[in-house]
Structures are given as C-alpha cells and as structure tokens.
Scaffold this motif. Structure first.
Motif, PDB file in Angstrom:
ATOM      1  N   MET A   1       4.671 -13.923  -4.599  1.00 25.34           N
ATOM      2  CA  MET A   1       4.989 -12.657  -5.296  1.00 25.34           C
ATOM      3  C   MET A   1       5.159 -11.539  -4.385  1.00 25.34           C
ATOM      4  N   THR A   2       6.244 -10.774  -4.462  1.00 28.69           N
ATOM      5  CA  THR A   2       6.405  -9.866  -3.555  1.00 28.69           C
ATOM      6  C   THR A   2       6.224  -8.488  -4.406  1.00 28.69           C
ATOM      7  N   ALA A   3       5.875  -7.281  -3.685  1.00 25.87           N
ATOM      8  CA  ALA A   3       5.844  -6.278  -4.322  1.00 25.87           C
ATOM      9  C   ALA A   3       6.825  -5.301  -3.891  1.00 25.87           C
ATOM     10  N   GLU A   4       7.374  -4.581  -4.826  1.00 18.94           N
ATOM     11  CA  GLU A   4       8.414  -3.708  -4.444  1.00 18.94           C
ATOM     12  C   GLU A   4       7.890  -2.154  -4.554  1.00 18.94           C
ATOM     13  N   PHE A   5       8.190  -1.474  -3.625  1.00 20.32           N
ATOM     14  CA  PHE A   5       7.689  -0.208  -3.700  1.00 20.32           C
ATOM     15  C   PHE A   5       8.810   0.912  -3.498  1.00 20.32           C
ATOM     16  N   GLY A   6       8.898   1.982  -4.183  1.00 18.46           N
ATOM     17  CA  GLY A   6       9.829   2.852  -4.064  1.00 18.46           C
ATOM     18  C   GLY A   6       9.443   4.316  -3.714  1.00 18.46           C
ATOM     19  N   MET A   7      10.353   5.364  -3.732  1.00 19.55           N
ATOM     20  CA  MET A   7       9.981   6.688  -3.099  1.00 19.55           C
ATOM     21  C   MET A   7       8.795   7.232  -4.195  1.00 19.55           C
ATOM     22  N   ARG A  11       5.151   8.702  -2.906  1.00 19.95           N
ATOM     23  CA  ARG A  11       4.640  10.156  -3.582  1.00 19.95           C
ATOM     24  C   ARG A  11       3.451  10.149  -4.179  1.00 19.95           C
ATOM     25  N   ASP A  12       3.272   9.387  -5.103  1.00 21.17           N
ATOM     26  CA  ASP A  12       2.170   9.065  -5.897  1.00 21.17           C
ATOM     27  C   ASP A  12       0.786   8.836  -4.775  1.00 21.17           C
ATOM     28  N   ALA A  14       0.663   9.698  -1.815  1.00 20.92           N
ATOM     29  CA  ALA A  14       0.666  11.144  -1.116  1.00 20.92           C
ATOM     30  C   ALA A  14      -0.158  12.052  -1.850  1.00 20.92           C
ATOM     31  N   GLU A  15       0.155  12.085  -3.124  1.00 18.63           N
ATOM     32  CA  GLU A  15      -0.746  12.838  -4.022  1.00 18.63           C
ATOM     33  C   GLU A  15      -2.156  12.577  -4.111  1.00 18.63           C
ATOM     34  N   ARG A  16      -2.377  11.332  -4.231  1.00 16.90           N
ATOM     35  CA  ARG A  16      -3.760  10.614  -4.246  1.00 16.90           C
ATOM     36  C   ARG A  16      -4.481  11.126  -3.038  1.00 16.90           C
ATOM     37  N   LEU A  17      -3.827  10.993  -2.001  1.00 12.26           N
ATOM     38  CA  LEU A  17      -4.490  11.123  -0.661  1.00 12.26           C
ATOM     39  C   LEU A  17      -4.761  12.443  -0.141  1.00 12.26           C
ATOM     40  N   LEU A  59      -8.207   3.702   0.932  1.00 16.75           N
ATOM     41  CA  LEU A  59      -8.838   4.833  -0.035  1.00 16.75           C
ATOM     42  C   LEU A  59      -7.469   4.886  -1.155  1.00 16.75           C
ATOM     43  N   ASN A  60      -6.281   4.659  -0.771  1.00 14.23           N
ATOM     44  CA  ASN A  60      -5.313   4.609  -1.874  1.00 14.23           C
ATOM     45  C   ASN A  60      -5.610   3.508  -2.699  1.00 14.23           C
TER      46      ASN A  60
END
Length: 115
Positions: A1-7, A11-12, A14-17, A59-60
């Motif tokens: 299974m591959t995960a796809e990540f987008g902008m 951003r999410d 970055a906000e959490r961290l 942490l994320n």
C-alpha cells in the motif's frame, strides 16, 4: 500500500507542529558548491530537539493519534535516532512510550531514549 500526500497534508502537519519543533535553517556553503559543481543547500537538522529530522515525523504521528490510542501509548524498536525521536515526541504529546533497544546499544543511545 502506498500513501499519497498532498499540500494539504503538509500544511496540516506544519500547523500541528507549529511551536513544538525547532525551525531549522537551510545553510549555503560556497565551498560545497565548488566541490559539487552546483549549488548545495544543507538543512541544519542537528539543531532539532533530538538532533535529527525524525523528531518532526514522530511528533506529527503522535499528534494524529486518537485519545484512546494516545492513552494506550506507542512502542518502537530502535537503537538510534528513531528511538530517541519517539521517546521525545511521546513526552511532548503526553503519550506513554516503550522504546526497545538491543542489548548492544551504546550507553549514550540508551540515555537519549530515557531522557
């Protein structure tokens, strides 16, 4: 299974961290440019809380756990930066953590995980 990540995922994260990790600089080294024959930029991750970029990812991940999972805690096996990052992230997130290290792990690695 591959995960796809987008902008949006970036951003999410970055906000959490925000306010929880060191904003490490990108450094330019003209001598490296000359040696490599191109512009070289170096991300100063040694300045991150655990000395590596892995703290950010750990942490994320923990901040995305549901309350039940965070209460139960996490476990990992590592004698290196990953174990140290998970231990520090668990402390930051208020999540119990068990870091399993090999018996041959250097004392400094064991202490880093205990810290």
């Amino acid at each position: 299974m591959t995960a796809e990540f987008g902008m949006r995922d970036i951003r999410d994260a970055a906000e959490r961290l925000a306010g929880r990790v060191v904003h490490t600089p990108v450094l330019h080294a003209p001598m490296l440019d000359a040696l490599a024959g191109c512009r070289v930029l170096v991300k100063a991750e040694a300045l991150q809380r655990t000395g590596s970029f892995k703290f950010r990812g750990a942490l994320n991940a923990m901040l995305q756990l549901g309350d039940g999972a965070r209460t139960r805690g996490v476990i990992t096996y590592s004698a290196g930066n990953h174990g140290h990052a998970v231990a520090a992230a668990a402390r930051e997130a208020g999540c119990p953590a068990v870091i399993v290290l090999p018996t041959t792990a250097p004392a400094i690695k064991v202490e880093n995980c205990r810290w």
